[in-house]
Design a protein around this motif. Structure first.
Motif, PDB file in Angstrom:
ATOM      1  N   ARG A  21       0.843  -1.194   0.000  1.00 58.07           N
ATOM      2  CA  ARG A  21       0.000   0.000   0.000  1.00 58.07           C
ATOM      3  C   ARG A  21       0.877   1.242   0.000  1.00 58.07           C
ATOM      4  O   ARG A  21       1.783   1.368   0.824  1.00 58.07           O
ATOM      5  CB  ARG A  21      -0.907  -0.005   1.228  1.00 58.07           C
ATOM      6  N   GLY A  63      -1.072  -6.786   4.048  1.00 59.25           N
ATOM      7  CA  GLY A  63       0.283  -6.316   3.829  1.00 59.25           C
ATOM      8  C   GLY A  63       1.351  -7.169   4.465  1.00 59.25           C
ATOM      9  O   GLY A  63       2.530  -6.803   4.452  1.00 59.25           O
ATOM     10  N   ARG A  64       0.962  -8.296   5.044  1.00 59.97           N
ATOM     11  CA  ARG A  64       1.973  -9.184   5.627  1.00 59.97           C
ATOM     12  C   ARG A  64       1.643 -10.624   5.253  1.00 59.97           C
ATOM     13  O   ARG A  64       0.485 -10.982   5.049  1.00 59.97           O
ATOM     14  CB  ARG A  64       2.018  -9.032   7.145  1.00 59.97           C
ATOM     15  N   ARG A 119      -8.464  -0.504   8.176  1.00 61.01           N
ATOM     16  CA  ARG A 119      -7.108  -0.602   8.708  1.00 61.01           C
ATOM     17  C   ARG A 119      -6.756  -2.052   9.036  1.00 61.01           C
ATOM     18  O   ARG A 119      -5.620  -2.497   8.810  1.00 61.01           O
ATOM     19  CB  ARG A 119      -6.977   0.282   9.953  1.00 61.01           C
ATOM     20  N   MET A 120      -7.735  -2.777   9.561  1.00 62.80           N
ATOM     21  CA  MET A 120      -7.493  -4.189   9.863  1.00 62.80           C
ATOM     22  C   MET A 120      -7.145  -4.969   8.604  1.00 62.80           C
ATOM     23  O   MET A 120      -6.201  -5.774   8.588  1.00 62.80           O
ATOM     24  CB  MET A 120      -8.736  -4.798  10.526  1.00 62.80           C
ATOM     25  N   THR A 161      -5.999  -3.837   5.588  1.00 71.71           N
ATOM     26  CA  THR A 161      -4.743  -3.439   4.946  1.00 71.71           C
ATOM     27  C   THR A 161      -3.532  -3.974   5.706  1.00 71.71           C
ATOM     28  O   THR A 161      -2.526  -4.352   5.101  1.00 71.71           O
ATOM     29  CB  THR A 161      -4.666  -1.907   4.850  1.00 71.71           C
ATOM     30  N   GLN A 162      -3.637  -4.041   7.034  1.00 71.56           N
ATOM     31  CA  GLN A 162      -2.548  -4.631   7.808  1.00 71.56           C
ATOM     32  C   GLN A 162      -2.439  -6.134   7.547  1.00 71.56           C
ATOM     33  O   GLN A 162      -1.349  -6.683   7.439  1.00 71.56           O
ATOM     34  CB  GLN A 162      -2.763  -4.371   9.298  1.00 71.56           C
ATOM     35  N   ARG A 163      -3.585  -6.787   7.432  1.00 76.07           N
ATOM     36  CA  ARG A 163      -3.588  -8.225   7.182  1.00 76.07           C
ATOM     37  C   ARG A 163      -3.071  -8.549   5.785  1.00 76.07           C
ATOM     38  O   ARG A 163      -2.300  -9.491   5.591  1.00 76.07           O
ATOM     39  CB  ARG A 163      -5.007  -8.765   7.347  1.00 76.07           C
TER      40      ARG A 163
END
Length: 334
Positions: free
Chosen positions: A18, A126-127, A119-120, A122-124
């Motif tokens: 992102r 992105g890893r 936000r949850m 995009t964090q998930r």
């Protein structure tokens, strides 16, 4: 602002990178998801030129009719839902309108709030999780993941509200010896129940809007022969959503019960106050009668010339006041 999400090259799993996109930058061809957060008109035009779609404005998203929440235009599928936002902020929680636009293998989201579910996700995304299937590979799977994140967030909110409602329930029915503290606690409880009821109502409205999107996607994927894994994910997410709707209905029913119980306790407190005034009126009625009799200005009243007349009248008034009080205590009306 526009955020683009691209697959990270060379990763063992599909991981989304992102990054913000400046207005003068060119949108990469391998972009899978364009997340438009409070976009300007120039940013709208840039995405419209790249995707070949029409990006709805904020006013259009607010004024959209219920029949226009889901529609297809020029090969793009438009879906507008409501997502709960500002739950953990000091501001009043509200419903943020979000438009999902699917065109080919790309997804565009248009929003003017920052829901925690985004936000949850995009964090998930992105890893890497180390194993298992790809997190995201097309706009359709990204959309399914976003909706799943919205539902996960809704489950957290409902669980938190359920715990708070349980604490309120214990607080309502616990005994308090101090009447003033009890009255203040009941007033605070009424306000808290109102806040919880409003939040659960908004969460339920959000779930209903997400259910419409999932039902539309499920029908489309059946006719379009979408991948089986994607269809199964949508059906599983739909079942989870419907179970959360039942939980939200249960919490709403519980809030209504606690509201009725609290109002009943408030009425009892009011009745106790009225009963006290009624008892005091009955207690002072006989002394008032005796005082009224001996306050009459008649010439022939033997007690007026009697040396013990005054103490006798006062004693009669005291006894007449005490007897009703003792009777009420004996009948356990006080």
């Amino acid at each position: 602002m526009i955020f683009i999400h691209q697959p990270v090259p060379g990763a063992a799993q599909m991981i989304l990178e992102r990054r913000p996109l400046e207005l003068q930058d060119v949108i990469p061809e391998d972009t899978l998801w364009l997340d438009m957060v409070r976009p300007t008109r120039e940013e709208d035009l840039k995405v419209e030129s790249f995707m070949g779609i029409t990006v709805p404005t904020r006013e259009e998203m607010k004024d959209i009719e219920p029949s226009e929440l889901l529609y297809v235009e020029e090969g793009a599928r438009y879906m507008t839902g409501r997502v709960l936002s500002k739950v953990e902020d000091s501001e009043e929680p509200g419903l943020a309108g979000i438009t999902f636009i699917l065109r080919g293998s790309r997804l565009v989201t248009v929003r003017y709030e920052e829901p925690q579910a985004f936000r949850m996700y995009t964090q998930r995304a992105g890893r890497s999780t180390g194993n298992g299937p790809s997190v995201s590979s097309t706009g359709e799977t990204i959309l399914a993941g976003l909706i799943e994140a919205v539902i996960d967030r809704a489950a957290d909110v409902l669980q938190l509200q359920g715990e708070r409602i349980d604490r309120l329930s214990r607080k309502i029915f616990e005994e308090k010896s101090d009447p003033s503290a009890r009255n203040t606690a009941l007033q605070d409880t009424l306000r808290a129940l109102g806040r919880h009821g409003d939040l659960i109502s908004k969460q339920r409205e959000s779930l209903v809007s997400m259910e419409r999107i999932l039902l539309s996607l499920s029908a489309t994927y059946r006719t379009a022969k979408a991948p089986r894994e994607l269809r199964e994910d949508v059906r599983s997410t739909l079942r989870d959503l419907q179970s959360l709707e039942e939980h939200a209905t249960f919490l709403s029913t519980k809030i209504q019960f606690l509201l009725d119980a609290t109002l009943g306790l408030v009425n009892l407190e009011q009745n106790n106050i009225i009963k006290l005034f009624s008892v005091m009126a009955v207690v002072f009625m006989p002394p008032t009668l005796i005082a009224s009799i001996y306050g009459m200005n008649f010439k022939s009243m033997p007690e007026l010339d009697w040396p013990y007349g005054y103490p006798l009248a006062v004693g009669m008034m005291v006894v007449a006041a005490v007897l009703p009080y003792v009777f009420f205590r004996w009948k356990k009306w006080l």
